[in-house]
Design an enzyme around this catalytic site. Structure first.
Site, PDB file in Angstrom:
ATOM      1  N   ASP A 112       4.758  -2.154   1.244  1.00 54.18           N
ATOM      2  CA  ASP A 112       5.080  -1.504   2.570  1.00 54.18           C
ATOM      3  C   ASP A 112       4.304  -2.255   3.879  1.00 54.18           C
ATOM      4  O   ASP A 112       3.090  -2.102   3.803  1.00 54.18           O
ATOM      5  CB  ASP A 112       4.924  -0.056   2.488  1.00 54.18           C
ATOM      6  CG  ASP A 112       5.670   0.631   3.701  1.00 54.18           C
ATOM      7  OD1 ASP A 112       6.411   0.093   4.527  1.00 54.18           O
ATOM      8  OD2 ASP A 112       5.391   2.022   3.882  1.00 54.18           O
ATOM      9  N   ASP A 116      11.218  -3.622   6.049  1.00 51.54           N
ATOM     10  CA  ASP A 116       9.986  -3.903   5.644  1.00 51.54           C
ATOM     11  C   ASP A 116       9.166  -3.269   4.451  1.00 51.54           C
ATOM     12  O   ASP A 116       7.962  -3.200   4.349  1.00 51.54           O
ATOM     13  CB  ASP A 116       8.966  -3.508   7.018  1.00 51.54           C
ATOM     14  CG  ASP A 116       9.426  -1.839   7.164  1.00 51.54           C
ATOM     15  OD1 ASP A 116      10.299  -1.262   6.421  1.00 51.54           O
ATOM     16  OD2 ASP A 116       8.282  -1.371   7.977  1.00 51.54           O
ATOM     17  N   GLU A 117      10.140  -2.865   3.430  1.00 56.91           N
ATOM     18  CA  GLU A 117       9.429  -2.347   2.252  1.00 56.91           C
ATOM     19  C   GLU A 117      10.340  -2.602   0.988  1.00 56.91           C
ATOM     20  O   GLU A 117      11.556  -2.578   1.371  1.00 56.91           O
ATOM     21  CB  GLU A 117       9.098  -0.748   2.468  1.00 56.91           C
ATOM     22  CG  GLU A 117      10.384  -0.059   2.568  1.00 56.91           C
ATOM     23  CD  GLU A 117       9.927   1.506   2.825  1.00 56.91           C
ATOM     24  OE1 GLU A 117       9.313   2.015   1.797  1.00 56.91           O
ATOM     25  OE2 GLU A 117      10.602   2.091   3.530  1.00 56.91           O
TER      26      GLU A 117
END
Length: 400
Positions: free
Chosen positions: A13, A107-108
């Site tokens: 993350d 973003d993860e």
């Protein structure tokens, strides 16, 4: 976890992703209070630095509230194209480690590195290698959680923030989970937490030692689900192909809008953003939906099927504008407008060519714009029709 037979799942993350990307070109703001979002009072926080988070600022919080909590914060307007560009580079690094990548958002992602350990070493070494590459090649911090399943890996990454790594080994799983508040479990929102509180349950350990039948009686299937998580059970596999079923974007105006021309111009801007995301995903849309929210917060949606699937902004905008016109006279001012495309399919499957050469001209022009943005992601390239007097981009960003 170094044994080949034990499954090793990483949850990676990125830390305050939008802020971190913006700070790459603003190093003087590192370590200071920073908020990414539009400055209007009716906008929301897209991302906040950890200095702001320490004062209670959170993503999706109204900007007016965030500014009261952190009055000295620097507010940066978002650069969505730049975030998607960095996201693509992040995922490239993940895929070099393992083909078993489940991207959750820009973003993860979850990574199953069980089959990569023979080549790259134990999962701890893989996690540190990923973090080092993200920092060295992109200048971005990331937190990593490592466990034997997705749920526990996610718990670990959350508690490793910011810019850390936490390994929860199989033999440590229950001891660790049972130290946590019950809100750490997936599926425990405000209403479920209230029911559990009425039952005298505030920790994962208390929930784990409550009979499953009791939980099921009060919470139905959610009770059974939570009972399994409390005992560390989560055998879901990595979903390597997460087909997007829809893509959308929307804008909340700084003031309620009556002017149809302003609404149409915003529809065109949103259509370009959605069309760009379609082309990045190599998809075409079959259906276009228009969303309007009025000043009294009442909301309506209308949709139509396109004559042929498309990822051209002009086509999407024309369909949405047609839906707007079909609504007729609006009863009141518009607070929010949005576009969503649905029933996506792979691009280029039996494309029906238009007899209007302008359609193909627009498609080629938009592809050329994509290429230019990929080389100069911070540029302000956009259609001339969006450069009218007083135009100011204020779209709200979403991980849709």
């Amino acid at each position: 976890m170094g044994e080949q037979r034990v499954r090793a799942i990483l949850h990676v993350d990125m830390d305050a992703f939008f802020v971190s990307v913006e700070l790459l070109s603003r190093p003087e703001l590192v370590g200071r209070e920073v908020i990414v979002g539009h400055p209007g009072e009716r906008s929301v926080v897209l991302s906040a630095s950890y200095e702001c988070r320490a004062k209670g600022v959170k993503s999706a919080m109204p900007m007016s509230q965030a500014v009261r909590l952190a009055p000295k914060a620097t507010v940066i307007e978002p650069t969505h194209g730049l975030y998607y560009s960095y996201s693509a580079r992040i995922m490239e690094i993940f895929y070099e480690v393992t083909p078993l990548v489940e991207q959750l958002s820009v973003d993860e992602a979850f990574l199953d590195v069980t089959g990569s350990m023979r080549r790259l070493g134990p999962p701890e070494a893989i996690g540190e290698m990923i973090r080092s590459r993200l920092r060295a090649e992109l200048g971005l911090p990331a937190s990593v959680g490592i466990a034997t399943n997705k749920f526990v890996a996610k718990v670990a990454s959350t508690r490793a923030k910011p810019d850390g790594m936490l390994v929860i080994r199989p033999e440590q799983t229950l001891d660790y989970l049972h130290t946590l508040p019950v809100k750490a479990l997936w599926g425990v929102g405000a209403k479920t937490a209230e029911v559990l509180r009425e039952m005298g349950i505030s920790t994962v350990a208390q929930l784990a030692h409550t009979p499953e039948s009791t939980l099921k009686k009060r919470l139905g299937a959610t009770g059974t689900h939570l009972y399994g998580l409390a005992w560390g059970r989560d055998d879901r596999e990595i979903e390597t192909e997460r087909e997007e079923k829809s893509i959308g974007a929307e804008e909340t105006f700084a003031v309620d809008i009556h002017d149809s021309e302003i609404i149409k111009r915003e529809i065109l801007r949103l259509a370009h953003r959605v069309a760009t995301r379609l082309r990045e995903a190599d998809k075409e849309a079959t259906t276009v939906a228009l969303k309007l929210r009025y000043e009294d917060f009442s909301t309506l949606s209308r949709s139509r099927t396109l004559p042929s699937p498309s990822n051209a902004a002009g086509v999407l905008a024309a369909a949405a504008e047609g839906l707007l016109e079909k609504l007729g006279t609006r009863p009141m001012a518009v607070r929010l407008v949005g576009i969503r495309v649905e029933k996506l399919r792979n691009a280029g499957l039996g494309m029906q060519l238009s007899i209007d050469p302008q359609d193909d001209n627009w498609r080629q022009a938009e592809v050329a714009m994509d290429l230019i943005r990929s080389r100069f992601p911070t540029g302000a390239l956009r259609p001339a029709s969006l450069l009218g007097p007083g135009h100011n981009e204020r779209a709200q960003g979403h991980k849709e």
